[in-house]
Design an enzyme around this catalytic site. Structure first.
Site, PDB file in Angstrom:
ATOM      1  N   ASN A  81       0.822  -4.218 -16.568  1.00 11.35           N
ATOM      2  CA  ASN A  81      -0.422  -4.624 -17.231  1.00 11.35           C
ATOM      3  C   ASN A  81      -1.503  -3.725 -16.649  1.00 11.35           C
ATOM      4  O   ASN A  81      -1.931  -3.916 -15.521  1.00 11.35           O
ATOM      5  CB  ASN A  81      -0.714  -6.097 -16.943  1.00 11.35           C
ATOM      6  N   TRP A  82      -1.895  -2.744 -17.457  1.00 13.21           N
ATOM      7  CA  TRP A  82      -2.854  -1.753 -16.934  1.00 13.21           C
ATOM      8  C   TRP A  82      -4.273  -2.324 -16.823  1.00 13.21           C
ATOM      9  O   TRP A  82      -5.130  -1.710 -16.208  1.00 13.21           O
ATOM     10  CB  TRP A  82      -2.872  -0.524 -17.853  1.00 13.21           C
ATOM     11  N   LYS A  83      -4.526  -3.474 -17.476  1.00 16.69           N
ATOM     12  CA  LYS A  83      -5.878  -4.062 -17.486  1.00 16.69           C
ATOM     13  C   LYS A  83      -6.881  -3.024 -18.018  1.00 16.69           C
ATOM     14  O   LYS A  83      -6.520  -2.247 -18.886  1.00 16.69           O
ATOM     15  CB  LYS A  83      -6.231  -4.595 -16.094  1.00 16.69           C
ATOM     16  N   HIS A 136      -3.660 -14.315 -20.298  1.00 13.97           N
ATOM     17  CA  HIS A 136      -3.815 -13.849 -18.912  1.00 13.97           C
ATOM     18  C   HIS A 136      -4.982 -14.598 -18.253  1.00 13.97           C
ATOM     19  O   HIS A 136      -5.985 -14.881 -18.895  1.00 13.97           O
ATOM     20  CB  HIS A 136      -4.064 -12.336 -18.887  1.00 13.97           C
ATOM     21  N   GLU A 176      -7.275 -13.633 -16.405  1.00  7.01           N
ATOM     22  CA  GLU A 176      -8.578 -12.953 -16.507  1.00  7.01           C
ATOM     23  C   GLU A 176      -9.231 -13.238 -17.860  1.00  7.01           C
ATOM     24  O   GLU A 176     -10.452 -13.333 -17.953  1.00  7.01           O
ATOM     25  CB  GLU A 176      -8.401 -11.444 -16.260  1.00  7.01           C
ATOM     26  N   GLU A 192       1.990 -16.442 -13.242  1.00 10.95           N
ATOM     27  CA  GLU A 192       1.047 -15.671 -12.437  1.00 10.95           C
ATOM     28  C   GLU A 192       0.095 -16.604 -11.697  1.00 10.95           C
ATOM     29  O   GLU A 192      -0.907 -17.056 -12.270  1.00 10.95           O
ATOM     30  CB  GLU A 192       0.227 -14.737 -13.342  1.00 10.95           C
ATOM     31  N   GLY A 215      -4.265  -9.491  -7.838  1.00 12.10           N
ATOM     32  CA  GLY A 215      -5.193  -8.478  -7.330  1.00 12.10           C
ATOM     33  C   GLY A 215      -5.728  -8.782  -5.937  1.00 12.10           C
ATOM     34  O   GLY A 215      -6.679  -8.149  -5.482  1.00 12.10           O
ATOM     35  N   SER A 253       0.313  -9.444  -7.409  1.00  6.41           N
ATOM     36  CA  SER A 253       0.534  -8.555  -6.257  1.00  6.41           C
ATOM     37  C   SER A 253       1.998  -8.207  -6.035  1.00  6.41           C
ATOM     38  O   SER A 253       2.435  -8.028  -4.899  1.00  6.41           O
ATOM     39  CB  SER A 253      -0.088  -9.143  -4.981  1.00  6.41           C
ATOM     40  N   GLY A 284       0.273  -5.531 -12.157  1.00  9.17           N
ATOM     41  CA  GLY A 284      -1.043  -4.940 -12.378  1.00  9.17           C
ATOM     42  C   GLY A 284      -1.177  -3.640 -11.593  1.00  9.17           C
ATOM     43  O   GLY A 284      -0.687  -2.586 -12.009  1.00  9.17           O
ATOM     44  N   GLY A 285      -1.825  -3.726 -10.455  1.00 10.15           N
ATOM     45  CA  GLY A 285      -2.153  -2.543  -9.652  1.00 10.15           C
ATOM     46  C   GLY A 285      -1.008  -1.552  -9.471  1.00 10.15           C
ATOM     47  O   GLY A 285      -1.190  -0.342  -9.675  1.00 10.15           O
TER      48      GLY A 285
HETATM   49  P1  13P Z   1      -1.741  -7.400  -9.636  1.00 16.37           P
HETATM   50  O1  13P Z   1      -0.310  -6.912  -9.655  1.00 16.37           O
HETATM   51  O2  13P Z   1      -2.734  -6.280  -9.543  1.00 16.37           O
HETATM   52  O3  13P Z   1      -1.944  -8.486  -8.642  1.00 16.37           O
HETATM   53  O4  13P Z   1      -1.997  -8.050 -11.070  1.00 16.37           O
HETATM   54  C1  13P Z   1      -1.078  -8.959 -11.546  1.00 16.37           C
HETATM   55  C2  13P Z   1      -1.425  -9.266 -12.945  1.00 16.37           C
HETATM   56  O5  13P Z   1      -2.447  -9.862 -13.229  1.00 16.37           O
HETATM   57  C3  13P Z   1      -0.505  -8.808 -13.991  1.00 16.37           C
HETATM   58  O6  13P Z   1      -0.835  -9.341 -15.226  1.00 16.37           O
END
Ligand code: 13P
Length: 255
Positions: free
Chosen positions: A13-15, A99, A101, A171, A177, A217, A238-239
């Site tokens: 998930n590149w956000k 998600h 966010e 999640e 994050g 994470s 994500g990251g």
């Molecule tokens: P991180 O891997 O950066 O914690 O993000 C997880 C996430 O929200 C994937 O959708």
């Protein structure tokens, strides 16, 4: 069903990261690293503006492209939104819905998450539906109730046949994050609660065949331990999905 019979799905998930040019560079770097890795499905969920370059660059490879959200209406006066039909026509196969966010910053509720899920499934998209508790809820000991109620509300009206196109991503919001990861035991236990909820809604067979990912994470160091757990069928990353070598290590951990 034993875990080995379920597919493993590793999704990035590149956000809100990577311009189209940067997306192309990252995908070109990643392609040879993950080519030939058959042990899992590989998905990159990218910003809307990166979709066309991502679909083009991954043609003929083992990487599938997803979006990060979708609106529930077919069309109309929803400034700034994107429909399932638009995504489908652009070559998108997966879409992340719900998600944390989106729920936290864009006021999405279980009701709108449910509407989006049904709209995406009706268009033939595969949905990665996110659920998870916030820190206070875990500390109060109500994680199981929270993920179970989210699963029920978000899937209301989704029929059993469509469940083959649904992946659930557990999640925990406190792990996103933050560098804090759920322990493999916590991830396994809560993914198990989601699976039992699916069993109540759809029966054992569907519960046992649904892919349930962990996200929060997940990285090159902890992926193998998390993915080894019996209820964890992949990751939503994500990251670490923004770095080709790290994402590749996670894909390898899923082999
Ligand atoms: P991180 O891997 O950066 O914690 O993000 C997880 C996430 O929200 C994937 O959708």
């Amino acid at each position: 069903m034993d875990k080995a019979k379920r597919p493993v799905v590793i999704a990035g998930n590149w956000k809100m990261n990577k311009t189209p040019a940067e997306a192309k560079t990252l995908i070109e770097e990643l392609k040879p690293m993950v080519s030939g890795k058959k042990g899992c499905d590989i998905v990159l969920c990218v910003p809307y503006v990166d979709i066309s370059v991502a679909v083009e660059s991954t043609k003929g490879t083992n990487i599938k492209i997803g979006a990060e959200n979708v609106h529930f209406a077919e069309s109309g006066a929803y400034t700034g939104e994107i429909s399932s039909k638009m995504l489908k026509e652009c070559g998108v196969e997966y879409v992340i819905i719900g998600h944390s966010e989106r729920r936290q910053y864009f006021a999405e509720t279980d009701e709108t998450v449910n509407l989006r899920t049904k709209a995406a499934l009706a268009e033939g998209l595969k949905v990665i539906l996110c659920v998870g508790e916030v820190k206070e809820q875990r500390l109060s000991g109500i994680t199981d109730e929270i993920v179970s109620i989210q699963t029920k509300l978000d899937l209301a009206g989704v029929n059993a046949d469509d469940m083959k196109n649904v992946i659930i991503a557990y999640e925990p919001v406190w792990a996103i994050g933050t560098g804090l990861t759920a322990t493999p035991e916590q991830a396994d236990e809560t993914c198990g609660v989601i699976r039992s909820t699916l069993a109540k809604l759809y029966g054992e067979n569907i519960a046992e065949s649904t892919v349930i990912q962990y996200g929060g994470s997940m990285n090159a160091k902890n992926a193998a331990e998390l993915l080894a757990k019996k209820n964890v069928d992949g990751g939503l990353i994500g990251g670490a999905s923004l770095k080709a070598p790290d994402f590749t290590v996670i894909v390898e951990a899923a082999q």
